[in-house]
Design an enzyme around this catalytic site. Sequence first.
Site, PDB file in Angstrom:
ATOM      1  N   ARG A   1     -37.995  17.959  27.437  1.00 34.33           N
ATOM      2  CA  ARG A   1     -39.115  17.906  26.400  1.00 34.33           C
ATOM      3  C   ARG A   1     -40.104  16.991  26.768  1.00 34.33           C
ATOM      4  O   ARG A   1     -41.472  17.135  26.665  1.00 34.33           O
ATOM      5  CB  ARG A   1     -38.635  17.818  25.042  1.00 34.33           C
TER       6      ARG A   1
ATOM      7  N   ARG B   1     -44.409  12.887  23.356  1.00 33.54           N
ATOM      8  CA  ARG B   1     -43.691  11.903  22.576  1.00 33.54           C
ATOM      9  C   ARG B   1     -43.205  10.929  23.364  1.00 33.54           C
ATOM     10  O   ARG B   1     -42.437  10.945  24.445  1.00 33.54           O
ATOM     11  CB  ARG B   1     -42.349  12.612  22.161  1.00 33.54           C
TER      12      ARG B   1
ATOM     13  N   ARG C   1     -30.115   9.930   7.560  1.00 34.75           N
ATOM     14  CA  ARG C   1     -29.731   9.238   9.131  1.00 34.75           C
ATOM     15  C   ARG C   1     -29.153   8.087   8.878  1.00 34.75           C
ATOM     16  O   ARG C   1     -28.617   7.397   9.879  1.00 34.75           O
ATOM     17  CB  ARG C   1     -31.211   9.170   9.938  1.00 34.75           C
TER      18      ARG C   1
ATOM     19  N   LYS D   1     -32.231  20.488  15.812  1.00 40.30           N
ATOM     20  CA  LYS D   1     -32.365  20.514  14.388  1.00 40.30           C
ATOM     21  C   LYS D   1     -33.791  21.321  14.157  1.00 40.30           C
ATOM     22  O   LYS D   1     -33.835  22.120  13.210  1.00 40.30           O
ATOM     23  CB  LYS D   1     -32.319  19.070  13.754  1.00 40.30           C
TER      24      LYS D   1
ATOM     25  N   ARG E   1     -31.507   6.162  21.569  1.00 43.38           N
ATOM     26  CA  ARG E   1     -31.476   7.102  20.344  1.00 43.38           C
ATOM     27  C   ARG E   1     -29.878   7.660  19.912  1.00 43.38           C
ATOM     28  O   ARG E   1     -29.645   7.768  18.857  1.00 43.38           O
ATOM     29  CB  ARG E   1     -32.343   8.118  20.419  1.00 43.38           C
TER      30      ARG E   1
END
Length: 191
Positions: free
Chosen positions: A128, A134, A89, A14, A146
């Site tokens: 990532r 993160r 969401r 996204k 998630r």
Amino acid sequence: MLNLVLFGPPGAGKGTQAEKVIKKYELVHFSTGDILRSELAAKTELGLEAKKFMDKGELVPDEVVIGMIDAKVKRNMDAKGFVFDGFPRTIEQAKALDELLNKKGLEVTGLIVLEVEHDELVKRLVNRGKDSGREDDKDVSIIENRIQVYNRKTMPVVEYYEKANKYYPVNGVGEIDEIFQNICAVIDKMK
Ligand code: B4P
């Protein structure tokens, strides 16, 4: 106004595609994830509260996120349109977005859903996590949570837009530019 929702599970691309879409169509970008992370970096009250949820891979409460979007739409009423990335969401967020836009005589033009299967999502996020810093990308169990939260709380949003004939699925696996071309073809049909 062209008001797009870029949708998909965590790691679907996204954020990656939103950057390209806003440039080509000159739209304003709203990434709730980015806004929350910048609040966190600035150690604001909102950011510190959000961190408790984000670090576990849970959703931040609806009222917090809806308030953020409302404020940003108000500040950008002269825009050519918006790309909502990572928002809505939940069904509550989707209804709030409709209400907020309708009050301004606007509506969501379409929901573009990037489709990527589970194992590819985990692979991308673990990758990532190696250098993003993160917290939510560092641990496979948080990544899995998630994805589960997405399946449970976020997927129903697709049906909400499908009923309104605003659902546009796009294959999210392949070269980034190829996926972008497919997204552009969908947007050009909507316009
Ligand atoms: P987000 O920031 O939205 O993060 P995300 O779901 O992980 O997706 P992101 O956009 O970052 O990843 P992308 O697919 O671009 O949310 C983070 C957290 O914030 C949430 O868990 C939640 O706690 C909170 N939050 C945010 N919005 C909220 C809301 N509305 N309500 C409540 N809480 C909210 O990219 C992933 C990786 O894949 C990248 O490394 C990228 O380079 C790579 N990639 C992209 N396209 C690829 C391709 N085609 N091939 C290979 N790799 C690709």
